[in-house]
Design an enzyme around this catalytic site. Sequence first.
Site, PDB file in Angstrom:
ATOM      1  N   LYS A   7       0.832  -1.209   0.000  1.00  0.00           N
ATOM      2  CA  LYS A   7       0.000   0.000   0.000  1.00  0.00           C
ATOM      3  C   LYS A   7       0.867   1.260   0.000  1.00  0.00           C
ATOM      4  CE  LYS A   7      -1.510   1.806   3.958  1.00  0.00           C
ATOM      5  NZ  LYS A   7      -1.381   3.236   4.252  1.00  0.00           N
ATOM      6  N   ASN A   8       1.881   1.283   0.862  1.00  0.00           N
ATOM      7  CA  ASN A   8       2.660   2.521   0.995  1.00  0.00           C
ATOM      8  C   ASN A   8       3.659   2.734  -0.141  1.00  0.00           C
ATOM      9  OD1 ASN A   8       1.184   3.183   3.189  1.00  0.00           O
ATOM     10  ND2 ASN A   8       2.722   2.611   4.713  1.00  0.00           N
ATOM     11  N   ARG A  78      -4.561  10.499   4.408  1.00  0.00           N
ATOM     12  CA  ARG A  78      -3.489  11.492   4.547  1.00  0.00           C
ATOM     13  C   ARG A  78      -2.482  11.407   3.404  1.00  0.00           C
ATOM     14  NH1 ARG A  78      -2.844  13.863   9.225  1.00  0.00           N
ATOM     15  NH2 ARG A  78      -0.713  14.274   8.606  1.00  0.00           N
ATOM     16  N   CYS A 102      -5.126  13.033  13.293  1.00  0.00           N
ATOM     17  CA  CYS A 102      -5.404  11.653  12.880  1.00  0.00           C
ATOM     18  C   CYS A 102      -5.358  10.770  14.117  1.00  0.00           C
ATOM     19  CB  CYS A 102      -4.372  11.299  11.819  1.00  0.00           C
ATOM     20  SG  CYS A 102      -3.614   9.724  11.850  1.00  0.00           S
ATOM     21  N   ARG A 107       0.675  14.535  13.280  1.00  0.00           N
ATOM     22  CA  ARG A 107       1.121  14.343  11.898  1.00  0.00           C
ATOM     23  C   ARG A 107       1.146  15.635  11.067  1.00  0.00           C
ATOM     24  NH1 ARG A 107      -1.213   8.858   9.491  1.00  0.00           N
ATOM     25  NH2 ARG A 107       0.719   8.899   8.321  1.00  0.00           N
ATOM     26  N   PRO A 108       2.012  16.559  11.418  1.00  0.00           N
ATOM     27  CA  PRO A 108       2.114  17.799  10.630  1.00  0.00           C
ATOM     28  C   PRO A 108       2.764  17.553   9.266  1.00  0.00           C
ATOM     29  CG  PRO A 108       3.841  17.722  12.290  1.00  0.00           C
ATOM     30  CD  PRO A 108       2.989  16.508  12.514  1.00  0.00           C
ATOM     31  N   LEU A 111       7.463  19.730   7.142  1.00  0.00           N
ATOM     32  CA  LEU A 111       8.706  19.387   6.437  1.00  0.00           C
ATOM     33  C   LEU A 111       8.484  19.332   4.926  1.00  0.00           C
ATOM     34  CD1 LEU A 111       9.936  16.647   8.938  1.00  0.00           C
ATOM     35  CD2 LEU A 111      10.726  19.014   8.772  1.00  0.00           C
ATOM     36  N   ASP A 290       4.503   0.618  12.051  1.00  0.00           N
ATOM     37  CA  ASP A 290       3.314  -0.048  11.502  1.00  0.00           C
ATOM     38  C   ASP A 290       3.192  -1.509  11.958  1.00  0.00           C
ATOM     39  OD1 ASP A 290       2.674   2.297  10.235  1.00  0.00           O
ATOM     40  OD2 ASP A 290       3.407   1.684   8.268  1.00  0.00           O
ATOM     41  N   ILE A 312       7.747   7.026  16.997  1.00  0.00           N
ATOM     42  CA  ILE A 312       7.432   7.722  15.731  1.00  0.00           C
ATOM     43  C   ILE A 312       6.159   8.561  15.869  1.00  0.00           C
ATOM     44  CG2 ILE A 312       7.049   7.442  13.235  1.00  0.00           C
ATOM     45  CD1 ILE A 312       9.795   6.413  14.093  1.00  0.00           C
ATOM     46  N   ARG A 382      -8.626  -0.352   4.312  1.00  0.00           N
ATOM     47  CA  ARG A 382      -7.800   0.700   3.706  1.00  0.00           C
ATOM     48  C   ARG A 382      -6.467   0.138   3.252  1.00  0.00           C
ATOM     49  NH1 ARG A 382      -6.702   5.718   7.047  1.00  0.00           N
ATOM     50  NH2 ARG A 382      -5.450   5.911   5.169  1.00  0.00           N
TER      51      ARG A 382
HETATM   52  N1  EPU Z   1       6.637  14.651  10.714  1.00  0.00           N
HETATM   53  C1  EPU Z   1       6.764  15.987  11.022  1.00  0.00           C
HETATM   54  N2  EPU Z   1       6.599  16.892  10.000  1.00  0.00           N
HETATM   55  C2  EPU Z   1       6.338  16.522   8.728  1.00  0.00           C
HETATM   56  C3  EPU Z   1       6.216  15.150   8.418  1.00  0.00           C
HETATM   57  C4  EPU Z   1       6.375  14.232   9.442  1.00  0.00           C
HETATM   58  O1  EPU Z   1       7.001  16.357  12.163  1.00  0.00           O
HETATM   59  O2  EPU Z   1       6.204  17.400   7.866  1.00  0.00           O
HETATM   60  C5  EPU Z   1       6.779  13.644  11.788  1.00  0.00           C
HETATM   61  C6  EPU Z   1       5.499  12.858  12.028  1.00  0.00           C
HETATM   62  O3  EPU Z   1       4.610  13.550  12.870  1.00  0.00           O
HETATM   63  C7  EPU Z   1       6.030  11.592  12.636  1.00  0.00           C
HETATM   64  C8  EPU Z   1       7.353  11.391  11.899  1.00  0.00           C
HETATM   65  O4  EPU Z   1       7.687  12.658  11.351  1.00  0.00           O
HETATM   66  O5  EPU Z   1       6.269  11.777  13.999  1.00  0.00           O
HETATM   67  C9  EPU Z   1       7.342  10.366  10.786  1.00  0.00           C
HETATM   68  O6  EPU Z   1       6.243  10.602   9.932  1.00  0.00           O
HETATM   69  P1  EPU Z   1       6.291  10.322   8.361  1.00  0.00           P
HETATM   70  O7  EPU Z   1       6.191  11.617   7.642  1.00  0.00           O
HETATM   71  O8  EPU Z   1       7.444   9.437   8.048  1.00  0.00           O
HETATM   72  O9  EPU Z   1       4.949   9.522   8.158  1.00  0.00           O
HETATM   73  P2  EPU Z   1       4.094   9.532   6.822  1.00  0.00           P
HETATM   74  O10 EPU Z   1       4.979   9.723   5.666  1.00  0.00           O
HETATM   75  O11 EPU Z   1       2.931  10.429   6.989  1.00  0.00           O
HETATM   76  C10 EPU Z   1       4.301   6.968   6.316  1.00  0.00           C
HETATM   77  C11 EPU Z   1       3.347   5.821   6.135  1.00  0.00           C
HETATM   78  C12 EPU Z   1       2.736   5.457   7.486  1.00  0.00           C
HETATM   79  C13 EPU Z   1       3.874   5.063   8.430  1.00  0.00           C
HETATM   80  C14 EPU Z   1       4.875   6.219   8.536  1.00  0.00           C
HETATM   81  C15 EPU Z   1       6.089   5.894   9.375  1.00  0.00           C
HETATM   82  C16 EPU Z   1       2.589   6.155   3.872  1.00  0.00           C
HETATM   83  C17 EPU Z   1       1.493   6.502   2.950  1.00  0.00           C
HETATM   84  N3  EPU Z   1       2.313   6.207   5.182  1.00  0.00           N
HETATM   85  O12 EPU Z   1       3.520   8.048   6.834  1.00  0.00           O
HETATM   86  O13 EPU Z   1       1.890   4.334   7.266  1.00  0.00           O
HETATM   87  O14 EPU Z   1       3.369   4.756   9.705  1.00  0.00           O
HETATM   88  O15 EPU Z   1       5.334   6.597   7.225  1.00  0.00           O
HETATM   89  O16 EPU Z   1       6.749   4.802   8.873  1.00  0.00           O
HETATM   90  O17 EPU Z   1       3.669   5.813   3.432  1.00  0.00           O
HETATM   91  C18 EPU Z   1       0.091   2.880   7.705  1.00  0.00           C
HETATM   92  O18 EPU Z   1       0.352   2.309   6.636  1.00  0.00           O
HETATM   93  O19 EPU Z   1      -0.726   2.406   8.534  1.00  0.00           O
HETATM   94  C19 EPU Z   1       0.752   4.140   8.023  1.00  0.00           C
HETATM   95  C20 EPU Z   1       0.302   4.980   8.957  1.00  0.00           C
END
Ligand code: EPU
Length: 402
Positions: A7-8, A78, A102, A107-108, A111, A290, A312, A382
């Site tokens: 999925k990811n 998201r 969420c 989850r901001p 970045l 995850d 995380i 999902r």
């Molecule tokens: N973060 C920030 N600012 C940002 C982006 C992220 O502070 O602009 C923080 C987040 O709040 C978190 C950390 O950085 O504490 C890591 O978040 P990341 O951005 O890596 O998460 P994501 O890209 O939104 C993806 C997966 C998630 C998975 C996370 C961590 C996808 C579509 N989603 O999310 O998958 O948990 O990486 O590995 O790739 C799931 O599949 O159930 C799922 C939630």
Amino acid sequence: MRISGAKNSVLPLMAASLLTSDRVVLRNVPRVWDVFTMKKLLGQLGVSVTVTEEGTAELQASEITSRRAPYELVRTMRASILVLGSLMGRCREASVSLPGGCAIGDRPVNLHINGLKKLGANVELDKGYVNASAATLTGSEIYFDTITVTGTENMMMAAALAEGETVLLNAACEPEVVDLADMLRKMGAIIEGDGTAAVRIRGVKKLSGAEHSVIPDRIEAGTFIIAGCLAGGGLKIADCCPSHLDALLDKLKDVGHTFDIGDNSVAILPPGKSVCQDMTTRPYPGFATDMQAQYMVLMTQTAGSSVIDETIFENRFMHVPELKRMGADIRTDGGKAMVRGATPLTGANVMATDLRASASLVLAGLFAEGETIIDRVYHIDRGYEKIEEKFRSLGASIERIK
Ligand code: EPU
């Protein structure tokens, strides 16, 4: 038991179709809800998307008719934020709703926004939307304060069509990032270093179509591996990529489980003496957040005490009260959960709160005494393809009642 496409991975790969007017063909596409949400979102932007029963997706963004990802879709998924980087790459303009809070944390997306600004984009927040535009995007050095998976993917897509060279530092190393880089290279992008903390992208003028097969879903594989451990072995997972599962398999070996690991398969063998082990979630190649909820279920069924440290996401213990209602002995303190095992689980009515929490409730229900009914099961759909059919094929008693 066969593992589906990730999925990811498929979500950023689908978003990358916006980067070219040519046709992109994806194989091994999981038929999960998030794929259909992304299909709908891309459709609204003007992309023609078909997904066959066999898991082939054809996407073509001949013309982009809208640059806006609306709140109605972003709030349900998201990962919609992934169109920010690809729209900026192709059109130099994007308006994407901020996802909002969420079930697993704040989850901001600061970045993602900072990264685009580094490339020279003008980014403003207005009425809950991120509005970004740029006359030109110019390669730059982007350092991520925190490792972000979709942030890294967004910057790779925007930088692929920027002018000059971009270097991403403290980049995510997840296999899904590498899968995206692999497809972008097939499309003509110049990217190196993916899979390490420093990714270098040299922008090109144009990208072309490509055919690509999605990597196997390491989280689905991990979930079934934990099921095999709970069952005491006798299960073989096929069509997976064991090298993506190193952190999980190492931890499970420490617990006392044994495996026969092939090139594309993992067989779970009867365990030796198993003992609880502490675990801390980390970005790849660390233990995946995850997989935290599923690992916790295993710890409730293993002798001893363990501390699970979720580093995380700040609110990823929503499954704990539900598991406790089934008889688990778990105490939480901030981002840490103390699990004492082994306590017998009993079936109960429980509520799914997010995708991976739901998977943990399925595991708990399968190994509990009596019947468990899981409400809000749409969370599972999902990201898990036909989870009840897959478990039934392994002899589990599980059915969808609604
Ligand atoms: N973060 C920030 N600012 C940002 C982006 C992220 O502070 O602009 C923080 C987040 O709040 C978190 C950390 O950085 O504490 C890591 O978040 P990341 O951005 O890596 O998460 P994501 O890209 O939104 C993806 C997966 C998630 C998975 C996370 C961590 C996808 C579509 N989603 O999310 O998958 O948990 O990486 O590995 O790739 C799931 O599949 O159930 C799922 C939630």
